[in-house]
Design an enzyme around this catalytic site. Structure first.
Site, PDB file in Angstrom:
ATOM      1  N   GLY A   3      -5.775   8.673  -3.645  1.00 11.21           N
ATOM      2  CA  GLY A   3      -4.933   9.070  -2.506  1.00 11.21           C
ATOM      3  C   GLY A   3      -5.801   9.504  -1.335  1.00 11.21           C
ATOM      4  O   GLY A   3      -6.777  10.232  -1.523  1.00 11.21           O
ATOM      5  N   ALA A   4      -5.420   9.065  -0.128  1.00 12.09           N
ATOM      6  CA  ALA A   4      -6.297   9.226   1.024  1.00 12.09           C
ATOM      7  C   ALA A   4      -5.744  10.139   2.125  1.00 12.09           C
ATOM      8  O   ALA A   4      -6.350  10.256   3.181  1.00 12.09           O
ATOM      9  CB  ALA A   4      -6.591   7.844   1.620  1.00 12.09           C
ATOM     10  N   HIS A  39     -14.174   4.256  -6.516  1.00 15.86           N
ATOM     11  CA  HIS A  39     -15.635   4.082  -6.480  1.00 15.86           C
ATOM     12  C   HIS A  39     -16.291   5.138  -7.341  1.00 15.86           C
ATOM     13  O   HIS A  39     -17.501   5.286  -7.348  1.00 15.86           O
ATOM     14  CB  HIS A  39     -16.160   4.215  -5.046  1.00 15.86           C
ATOM     15  CG  HIS A  39     -15.349   3.478  -4.058  1.00 15.86           C
ATOM     16  ND1 HIS A  39     -14.312   4.054  -3.349  1.00 15.86           N
ATOM     17  CD2 HIS A  39     -15.384   2.184  -3.684  1.00 15.86           C
ATOM     18  CE1 HIS A  39     -13.745   3.156  -2.590  1.00 15.86           C
ATOM     19  NE2 HIS A  39     -14.363   2.014  -2.773  1.00 15.86           N
ATOM     20  N   ARG A  77     -10.419   7.766   7.818  1.00 14.45           N
ATOM     21  CA  ARG A  77     -10.154   8.209   6.443  1.00 14.45           C
ATOM     22  C   ARG A  77     -11.362   7.939   5.539  1.00 14.45           C
ATOM     23  O   ARG A  77     -11.651   8.699   4.627  1.00 14.45           O
ATOM     24  CB  ARG A  77      -8.890   7.526   5.884  1.00 14.45           C
ATOM     25  CG  ARG A  77      -7.597   8.053   6.503  1.00 14.45           C
ATOM     26  CD  ARG A  77      -6.376   7.733   5.640  1.00 14.45           C
ATOM     27  NE  ARG A  77      -6.089   6.316   5.577  1.00 14.45           N
ATOM     28  CZ  ARG A  77      -5.341   5.667   6.474  1.00 14.45           C
ATOM     29  NH1 ARG A  77      -4.808   6.298   7.498  1.00 14.45           N
ATOM     30  NH2 ARG A  77      -5.123   4.381   6.346  1.00 14.45           N
ATOM     31  N   ASP A 134       0.844  -1.207   0.000  1.00 11.91           N
ATOM     32  CA  ASP A 134       0.000   0.000   0.000  1.00 11.91           C
ATOM     33  C   ASP A 134       0.876   1.253   0.000  1.00 11.91           C
ATOM     34  O   ASP A 134       2.036   1.212   0.425  1.00 11.91           O
ATOM     35  CB  ASP A 134      -0.858   0.049   1.281  1.00 11.91           C
ATOM     36  CG  ASP A 134      -2.049  -0.905   1.235  1.00 11.91           C
ATOM     37  OD1 ASP A 134      -2.362  -1.443   0.165  1.00 11.91           O
ATOM     38  OD2 ASP A 134      -2.662  -1.100   2.304  1.00 11.91           O
ATOM     39  N   GLN A 157      -0.813   7.167  -6.292  1.00 13.91           N
ATOM     40  CA  GLN A 157      -1.920   8.067  -5.937  1.00 13.91           C
ATOM     41  C   GLN A 157      -1.996   9.186  -6.984  1.00 13.91           C
ATOM     42  O   GLN A 157      -1.032   9.939  -7.160  1.00 13.91           O
ATOM     43  CB  GLN A 157      -1.645   8.668  -4.551  1.00 13.91           C
ATOM     44  CG  GLN A 157      -1.572   7.619  -3.442  1.00 13.91           C
ATOM     45  CD  GLN A 157      -0.699   8.068  -2.268  1.00 13.91           C
ATOM     46  OE1 GLN A 157       0.325   8.719  -2.453  1.00 13.91           O
ATOM     47  NE2 GLN A 157      -1.102   7.690  -1.063  1.00 13.91           N
ATOM     48  N   ARG A 164      -1.494  -0.553  -8.480  1.00 14.21           N
ATOM     49  CA  ARG A 164      -2.870  -0.204  -8.125  1.00 14.21           C
ATOM     50  C   ARG A 164      -2.951   1.316  -8.205  1.00 14.21           C
ATOM     51  O   ARG A 164      -2.163   2.007  -7.555  1.00 14.21           O
ATOM     52  CB  ARG A 164      -3.217  -0.649  -6.705  1.00 14.21           C
ATOM     53  CG  ARG A 164      -4.574  -0.076  -6.250  1.00 14.21           C
ATOM     54  CD  ARG A 164      -4.734  -0.069  -4.728  1.00 14.21           C
ATOM     55  NE  ARG A 164      -4.746  -1.401  -4.185  1.00 14.21           N
ATOM     56  CZ  ARG A 164      -4.312  -1.678  -2.944  1.00 14.21           C
ATOM     57  NH1 ARG A 164      -3.818  -0.722  -2.166  1.00 14.21           N
ATOM     58  NH2 ARG A 164      -4.342  -2.910  -2.499  1.00 14.21           N
TER      59      ARG A 164
HETATM   60  C1  LIG Z   1      -8.884  -1.055  -3.310  1.00 13.01           C
HETATM   61  C2  LIG Z   1      -8.431   0.273  -2.803  1.00 13.01           C
HETATM   62  C3  LIG Z   1      -7.164   0.392  -2.261  1.00 13.01           C
HETATM   63  C4  LIG Z   1      -6.701   1.637  -1.821  1.00 13.01           C
HETATM   64  N1  LIG Z   1      -5.404   1.764  -1.380  1.00 13.01           N
HETATM   65  C5  LIG Z   1      -4.932   2.978  -1.060  1.00 13.01           C
HETATM   66  C6  LIG Z   1      -3.555   3.178  -0.749  1.00 13.01           C
HETATM   67  O1  LIG Z   1      -2.734   2.255  -0.753  1.00 13.01           O
HETATM   68  N2  LIG Z   1      -3.155   4.438  -0.427  1.00 13.01           N
HETATM   69  C7  LIG Z   1      -4.015   5.517  -0.427  1.00 13.01           C
HETATM   70  O2  LIG Z   1      -3.598   6.645  -0.179  1.00 13.01           O
HETATM   71  N3  LIG Z   1      -5.323   5.336  -0.697  1.00 13.01           N
HETATM   72  C8  LIG Z   1      -5.806   4.108  -1.015  1.00 13.01           C
HETATM   73  N4  LIG Z   1      -7.137   3.968  -1.336  1.00 13.01           N
HETATM   74  C9  LIG Z   1      -8.088   5.065  -1.056  1.00 13.01           C
HETATM   75  C10 LIG Z   1      -8.208   6.018  -2.220  1.00 13.01           C
HETATM   76  O3  LIG Z   1      -6.998   6.731  -2.364  1.00 13.01           O
HETATM   77  C11 LIG Z   1      -9.362   7.022  -2.007  1.00 13.01           C
HETATM   78  O4  LIG Z   1      -9.172   7.717  -0.816  1.00 13.01           O
HETATM   79  C12 LIG Z   1     -10.725   6.374  -1.966  1.00 13.01           C
HETATM   80  O5  LIG Z   1     -10.814   5.272  -2.820  1.00 13.01           O
HETATM   81  C13 LIG Z   1     -11.806   7.379  -2.407  1.00 13.01           C
HETATM   82  O6  LIG Z   1     -11.566   7.796  -3.720  1.00 13.01           O
HETATM   83  P1  LIG Z   1     -12.506   7.391  -4.963  1.00 13.01           P
HETATM   84  O7  LIG Z   1     -11.620   7.018  -6.097  1.00 13.01           O
HETATM   85  O8  LIG Z   1     -13.471   6.373  -4.579  1.00 13.01           O
HETATM   86  O9  LIG Z   1     -13.172   8.773  -5.412  1.00 13.01           O
HETATM   87  P2  LIG Z   1     -13.903   9.958  -4.657  1.00 13.01           P
HETATM   88  O10 LIG Z   1     -13.884  11.101  -5.600  1.00 13.01           O
HETATM   89  O11 LIG Z   1     -13.396  10.145  -3.271  1.00 13.01           O
HETATM   90  O12 LIG Z   1     -15.372   9.403  -4.542  1.00 13.01           O
HETATM   91  C14 LIG Z   1     -16.196   9.154  -5.678  1.00 13.01           C
HETATM   92  C15 LIG Z   1     -17.514   8.545  -5.219  1.00 13.01           C
HETATM   93  O13 LIG Z   1     -17.244   7.269  -4.639  1.00 13.01           O
HETATM   94  C16 LIG Z   1     -18.078   7.033  -3.526  1.00 13.01           C
HETATM   95  N5  LIG Z   1     -17.229   6.947  -2.298  1.00 13.01           N
HETATM   96  C17 LIG Z   1     -15.930   7.238  -2.192  1.00 13.01           C
HETATM   97  N6  LIG Z   1     -15.479   7.023  -0.938  1.00 13.01           N
HETATM   98  C18 LIG Z   1     -16.539   6.601  -0.238  1.00 13.01           C
HETATM   99  C19 LIG Z   1     -16.731   6.226   1.103  1.00 13.01           C
HETATM  100  N7  LIG Z   1     -15.743   6.245   2.003  1.00 13.01           N
HETATM  101  N8  LIG Z   1     -17.986   5.848   1.480  1.00 13.01           N
HETATM  102  C20 LIG Z   1     -18.999   5.813   0.593  1.00 13.01           C
HETATM  103  N9  LIG Z   1     -18.868   6.159  -0.696  1.00 13.01           N
HETATM  104  C21 LIG Z   1     -17.670   6.541  -1.103  1.00 13.01           C
HETATM  105  C22 LIG Z   1     -19.033   8.207  -3.447  1.00 13.01           C
HETATM  106  O14 LIG Z   1     -20.161   7.891  -4.213  1.00 13.01           O
HETATM  107  C23 LIG Z   1     -18.234   9.322  -4.097  1.00 13.01           C
HETATM  108  O15 LIG Z   1     -19.050  10.321  -4.622  1.00 13.01           O
HETATM  109  C24 LIG Z   1      -7.585   2.753  -1.842  1.00 13.01           C
HETATM  110  C25 LIG Z   1      -8.854   2.628  -2.390  1.00 13.01           C
HETATM  111  C26 LIG Z   1      -9.280   1.430  -2.886  1.00 13.01           C
HETATM  112  C27 LIG Z   1     -10.635   1.345  -3.503  1.00 13.01           C
END
Ligand SMILES: Cc1cc2nc3c(=O)[nH]c(=O)nc-3n(C[C@H](O)[C@H](O)[C@H](O)COP(=O)(O)OP(=O)(O)OC[C@H]3O[C@@H](n4cnc5c(N)ncnc54)[C@H](O)[C@@H]3O)c2cc1C
Length: 305
Positions: free
Chosen positions: A187-188, A226, A287, A130, A162, A183
């Protein structure tokens, strides 16, 4: 505003101690966390596999402070890899270098992850490292490049990029030239403007740019999001460029957009669900709240039930 507040709260040691020991906290965390034990994580994995989706299991925890904790974390991942093989699960593992002791002693983390990659090689599995906050970006990428270059490790260990980081395009190029599986996520963490795009439109545009570089590479990657617009852009590009559906996968987090997860599988795309478990769920959970204000209301509603 809420995002910044919840990311800040996710770093509070005091709140973390209180939350992780309260039954209310544990109950609420279950929306995004499969449970506290290996058995619970494996049961959730089997259930997700039944839906035709792969899994990546993450034992929650980051920034361990001594060698003993780091060794116990690694031991737990060895147990997971054995159980995945014994139960014939469609699952791999995701881990954080700070959970393997990177801050205690980089050698310790290197030994631990090398051991896990060797184990994954024996059981034909895969280890995803990760990506954490920006103080760890370079070290994490160097780590994965080095490990991947060792004989027999190609395809057994992968990295995370990210799209909010300005440097990511170069990092993707470097990873692709070594044919390392990536992957891609947005970014979180909370990052400063000199390092990361601050506007969603810029983060999204970079996601699409990087996705296109990755899908054309012929290496098996994961598109973790998502965001329906990112998913549609990926599907449109794959179709236009005739990238076969089995040559990459979508990835989503456990408990988020299950409807979309199942729809993508019905439409013939590959899906992997990231299943976190363990007692140290607080930073991960916060987060997830930071990402979507509606989740905060869900938690508040539960508190009064
Ligand atoms: C499999 C996986 C592995 C990951 N690994 C890492 C990592 O190693 N390092 C890192 O920094 N980040 C990681 N992340 C987190 C990622 O960086 C984002 O913070 C997170 O996925 C939200 O971004 P998004 O692409 O879904 O888009 P966003 O623009 O945040 O969200 C788009 C839409 O998705 C839905 N959504 C998003 N988040 C949520 C939530 N928490 N609850 C409900 N609905 C939601 C909503 O409908 C939202 O409108 C990972 C995410 C996934 C899916």
């Amino acid at each position: 505003m809420l995002r910044v507040l919840f990311i800040w709260l996710s770093e509070s040691k005091r709140l973390r101690r209180i939350a992780e020991h309260s039954s209310m906290g544990r109950k609420n965390s279950r929306r995004f966390v499969a449970g506290e034990t290996v058995e619970e994580a494996l049961a959730a994995t089997a259930a997700v596999n039944q839906l035709g989706q792969g899994v990546s299991i993450d034992n929650l925890g980051e920034n361990v402070t001594n060698a003993q904790e780091a060794r116990s974390s690694a031991a737990l991942y060895h147990q997971l890899l054995d159980e995945m093989a014994a139960r014939k699960l469609d699952a791999n593992v995701s881990l954080k270098l700070t959970h393997m002791g990177l801050d205690v002693d980089p050698k310790l983390a290197e030994e631990a992850v090398s051991g896990l990659v060797a184990h994954a090689k024996r059981t034909q599995n895969f280890v995803r490292v990760d990506m954490e906050g920006s103080p760890y970006t370079q070290r994490t990428l160097d780590f994965v490049h080095k490990l991947h270059a060792e004989p027999g490790n190609q395809g057994v260990v992968g990295a995370v990029i990210q799209s909010y980081l300005r440097r990511s395009e170069q990092d993707v190029e470097d990873l692709l030239s070594a044919r390392i599986r990536i992957r891609l996520c947005k970014g979180a963490y909370k990052e400063p403007p000199e390092l990361a795009f601050q506007k969603k439109s810029e983060v999204d545009a970079n996601y699409v740019r990087l996705m296109k570089m990755m899908l054309k590479s012929g290496v098996y990657h994961g598109m973790a999001t998502h965001d329906e617009r990112m998913i549609q852009a990926t599907i449109a590009f794959a179709r236009a460029e005739k990238v076969p559906p089995e040559s990459f996968e979508f990835q989503m987090l456990y408990g988020i957009r299950r409807d979309l997860q199942q729809q993508l599988v019905r439409d013939g795309w590959r899906m992997r669900v990231y299943i976190p478990f363990g007692t140290e769920w607080y930073p991960y959970f916060m987060r997830r709240l930071a990402e979507r204000p509606a989740n905060v209301f869900f938690v508040l509603k539960n508190l009064f039930r």
